[in-house]
Design an enzyme around this catalytic site. Structure first.
Site, PDB file in Angstrom:
ATOM      1  N   GLY A  10     -24.746  72.095 -21.951  1.00 13.40           N
ATOM      2  CA  GLY A  10     -23.823  72.703 -20.986  1.00 13.40           C
ATOM      3  C   GLY A  10     -22.940  73.782 -21.587  1.00 13.40           C
ATOM      4  O   GLY A  10     -22.910  73.999 -22.803  1.00 13.40           O
ATOM      5  N   SER A 123     -11.006  66.477 -16.286  1.00 21.76           N
ATOM      6  CA  SER A 123     -10.751  67.763 -15.622  1.00 21.76           C
ATOM      7  C   SER A 123      -9.355  67.754 -15.020  1.00 21.76           C
ATOM      8  O   SER A 123      -8.800  66.679 -14.738  1.00 21.76           O
ATOM      9  CB  SER A 123     -11.788  67.955 -14.516  1.00 21.76           C
ATOM     10  OG  SER A 123     -11.453  69.060 -13.716  1.00 21.76           O
ATOM     11  N   LYS A 162     -14.729  63.293 -10.648  1.00 16.57           N
ATOM     12  CA  LYS A 162     -14.021  63.341 -11.933  1.00 16.57           C
ATOM     13  C   LYS A 162     -12.848  62.358 -11.948  1.00 16.57           C
ATOM     14  O   LYS A 162     -12.550  61.754 -12.977  1.00 16.57           O
ATOM     15  CB  LYS A 162     -13.516  64.768 -12.211  1.00 16.57           C
ATOM     16  CG  LYS A 162     -14.621  65.803 -12.392  1.00 16.57           C
ATOM     17  CD  LYS A 162     -15.573  65.472 -13.521  1.00 16.57           C
ATOM     18  CE  LYS A 162     -15.007  65.726 -14.901  1.00 16.57           C
ATOM     19  NZ  LYS A 162     -16.018  65.427 -15.966  1.00 16.57           N
TER      20      LYS A 162
HETATM   21  P1  NDP Z   1     -22.468  72.602 -17.169  1.00 15.79           P
HETATM   22  O1  NDP Z   1     -23.053  72.539 -15.818  1.00 15.79           O
HETATM   23  O2  NDP Z   1     -22.750  73.769 -18.013  1.00 15.79           O
HETATM   24  O3  NDP Z   1     -22.825  71.301 -17.980  1.00 15.79           O
HETATM   25  C1  NDP Z   1     -22.957  70.039 -17.382  1.00 15.79           C
HETATM   26  C2  NDP Z   1     -23.750  69.158 -18.306  1.00 15.79           C
HETATM   27  O4  NDP Z   1     -23.883  67.846 -17.728  1.00 15.79           O
HETATM   28  C3  NDP Z   1     -25.158  69.687 -18.529  1.00 15.79           C
HETATM   29  O5  NDP Z   1     -25.476  69.576 -19.905  1.00 15.79           O
HETATM   30  C4  NDP Z   1     -26.008  68.748 -17.707  1.00 15.79           C
HETATM   31  O6  NDP Z   1     -27.300  68.544 -18.231  1.00 15.79           O
HETATM   32  C5  NDP Z   1     -25.228  67.456 -17.835  1.00 15.79           C
HETATM   33  N1  NDP Z   1     -25.633  66.521 -16.786  1.00 15.79           N
HETATM   34  C6  NDP Z   1     -25.473  66.638 -15.458  1.00 15.79           C
HETATM   35  N2  NDP Z   1     -26.034  65.577 -14.830  1.00 15.79           N
HETATM   36  C7  NDP Z   1     -26.570  64.796 -15.793  1.00 15.79           C
HETATM   37  C8  NDP Z   1     -27.306  63.580 -15.806  1.00 15.79           C
HETATM   38  N3  NDP Z   1     -27.599  62.915 -14.671  1.00 15.79           N
HETATM   39  N4  NDP Z   1     -27.696  63.077 -16.999  1.00 15.79           N
HETATM   40  C9  NDP Z   1     -27.420  63.705 -18.154  1.00 15.79           C
HETATM   41  N5  NDP Z   1     -26.747  64.865 -18.215  1.00 15.79           N
HETATM   42  C10 NDP Z   1     -26.326  65.394 -17.044  1.00 15.79           C
HETATM   43  O7  NDP Z   1     -20.904  72.444 -16.945  1.00 15.79           O
HETATM   44  P2  NDP Z   1     -19.637  72.553 -17.875  1.00 15.79           P
HETATM   45  O8  NDP Z   1     -19.963  72.778 -19.281  1.00 15.79           O
HETATM   46  O9  NDP Z   1     -18.729  73.450 -17.188  1.00 15.79           O
HETATM   47  O10 NDP Z   1     -19.057  71.063 -17.719  1.00 15.79           O
HETATM   48  C11 NDP Z   1     -19.057  70.122 -18.762  1.00 15.79           C
HETATM   49  C12 NDP Z   1     -18.006  69.084 -18.484  1.00 15.79           C
HETATM   50  O11 NDP Z   1     -16.742  69.717 -18.342  1.00 15.79           O
HETATM   51  C13 NDP Z   1     -18.219  68.297 -17.197  1.00 15.79           C
HETATM   52  O12 NDP Z   1     -17.777  66.964 -17.451  1.00 15.79           O
HETATM   53  C14 NDP Z   1     -17.271  68.975 -16.211  1.00 15.79           C
HETATM   54  O13 NDP Z   1     -16.864  68.114 -15.197  1.00 15.79           O
HETATM   55  C15 NDP Z   1     -16.120  69.310 -17.154  1.00 15.79           C
HETATM   56  N6  NDP Z   1     -15.242  70.381 -16.696  1.00 15.79           N
HETATM   57  C16 NDP Z   1     -15.711  71.654 -16.490  1.00 15.79           C
HETATM   58  C17 NDP Z   1     -14.848  72.650 -16.079  1.00 15.79           C
HETATM   59  C18 NDP Z   1     -15.306  74.057 -15.859  1.00 15.79           C
HETATM   60  O14 NDP Z   1     -14.576  74.848 -15.252  1.00 15.79           O
HETATM   61  N7  NDP Z   1     -16.458  74.457 -16.340  1.00 15.79           N
HETATM   62  C19 NDP Z   1     -13.426  72.364 -15.820  1.00 15.79           C
HETATM   63  C20 NDP Z   1     -13.036  71.012 -16.103  1.00 15.79           C
HETATM   64  C21 NDP Z   1     -13.909  70.060 -16.515  1.00 15.79           C
HETATM   65  P3  NDP Z   1     -28.513  69.554 -17.893  1.00 15.79           P
HETATM   66  O15 NDP Z   1     -28.263  70.726 -18.798  1.00 15.79           O
HETATM   67  O16 NDP Z   1     -29.717  68.779 -18.203  1.00 15.79           O
HETATM   68  O17 NDP Z   1     -28.367  69.942 -16.448  1.00 15.79           O
END
Ligand code: NDP
Length: 318
Positions: A10, A123, A162
């Protein structure tokens, strides 16, 4: 030191893995599909990856699938959680992976004696939606908790996912007596390492890809590199505890457009707000706890510029 990062492919996690490798950690990183180059190539290309990065397959909804990943790790950074808004089935797409997934990962952590500390990527969504007004003189801080009932009424399913996940995590670690800190960032922007577009970077891209209007919303904004650093500072600092809100500045989308216009005067940017209502007010978010970790905040303008430059490089522009 061995650490684990869940959801390593991510936006935030990729920077976290990069900095952990830079600092000499050995990283066991979970991805959903280790055979998808879009999810892995950018990680395997990081400095130190050949020697100290191990990618392993795990899904939040598969019980026990994190057992072998967290085993042997002193720190676990649990970042994986779905973040998108166009959902058909909020329970299955957002709430189950966030809530059950978090308990699944924490369950794996207590099966081994190696895990000393968990850093949970929560978050500001789990903080700010409690029904209290948010206006310029109000300072949101870590004592605020979003109210699940309000999230349901407003159909804010990601916010609900969240909130439920962080709440369940605190209850779990209290019962099992394990050390955990939560990181509560707002909208995360800055340069993308991964080749795919994530939801928060898309909020900036939409403004430069021909949108007629900008949303009538005010969000807190924070740089992805600051978010990754905060995770590591919270892990390394033995006295870190509780939650850490991360917001450099709250700004209405009209202000973001103004910054973009200053940086890129030739771009076609939206001139109007999406509705005729008064602008949703800005508010403040306390930086005191995050600063106590030693975190420095990158100015919003710089984050916006870095986001745009990287989106341009990666050909996301129409
Ligand atoms: P991304 O969408 O880039 O990353 C999300 C990650 O979660 C991906 O690696 C995805 O895997 C993984 N994921 C989703 N569903 C599953 C599943 N069922 N099993 C395993 N892995 C899963 O988002 P962000 O980097 O932005 O978010 C990362 C974290 O930060 C999250 O917890 C989000 O709630 C939190 N966050 C993000 C903010 C933002 O503005 N970006 C703000 C505040 C919190 P895959 O690559 O395989 O899809």
């Amino acid at each position: 030191i061995n650490v684990c990062v869940t959801g390593a492919s991510g936006f935030i996690a990729s920077w976290l893995v990069k900095f952990l490798l830079q600092k000499g950690y050995t990283v066991k990183a979970s991805v959903r599909d280790p055979n998808d180059p879009k999810k892995t190539e950018h990680l395997l290309a990081l400095d130190g990856a050949k020697e100290r990065l191990c990618l392993m397959k795990a899904n939040l909804l598969d019980e026990g699938s994190f057992d072998s990943i967290v085993d042997g790790c002193e720190g676990v950074f649990h970042t994986a959680s779905p973040f998108y808004h166009a959902v058909k089935d909020p329970q299955a797409e957002l709430i189950d992976p966030a809530l059950k997934g978090t308990l699944n990962v924490l369950g794996s952590c207590v099966k081994t004696s190696s895990v000393k500390k968990i850093v949970l990527t929560s978050s500001i969504a789990a903080v700010a939606y409690c029904g209290k007004p948010r206006t310029p003189e109000v300072i949101v801080d870590e004592t605020w908790w979003s109210d699940p009932e309000i999230c349901k009424q407003m159909q804010l399913w990601y916010v609900l996912s969240k909130t439920l996940a962080e709440d369940a995590a605190w209850k779990f670690v209290k019962e099992k007596d394990i050390d955990m800190v939560a990181i509560n960032p707002a909208m995360v922007i800055g340069p993308l390492l991964q080749p795919t577009l994530n939801t928060s970077a898309a909020a900036i891209l939409n403004l430069i890809n021909g949108a007629e209007t900008y949303p009538n919303s005010s969000f807190g904004w924070i740089n992805v590199k600051d978010v990754a650093h905060a995770h590591i500072l919270a892990f390394e600092n033995a006295s870190a505890s509780g939650r850490y809100c991360l917001v450099e500045r709250v700004a209405h989308f009209s202000e973001v457009v103004k910054i973009l216009r200053g940086l890129y005067p030739t771009y076609k940017l939206p001139e109007k707000c999406a509705d005729d209502k008064p602008f949703v007010p800005i508010y403040q978010v306390s930086k005191e706890k995050a600063k106590s970790l030693g975190l420095e905040f990158t100015p919003l303008e710089e984050g916006i510029k870095e986001t745009v430059e990287r989106l341009k490089e990666k050909n996301f522009f129409k």
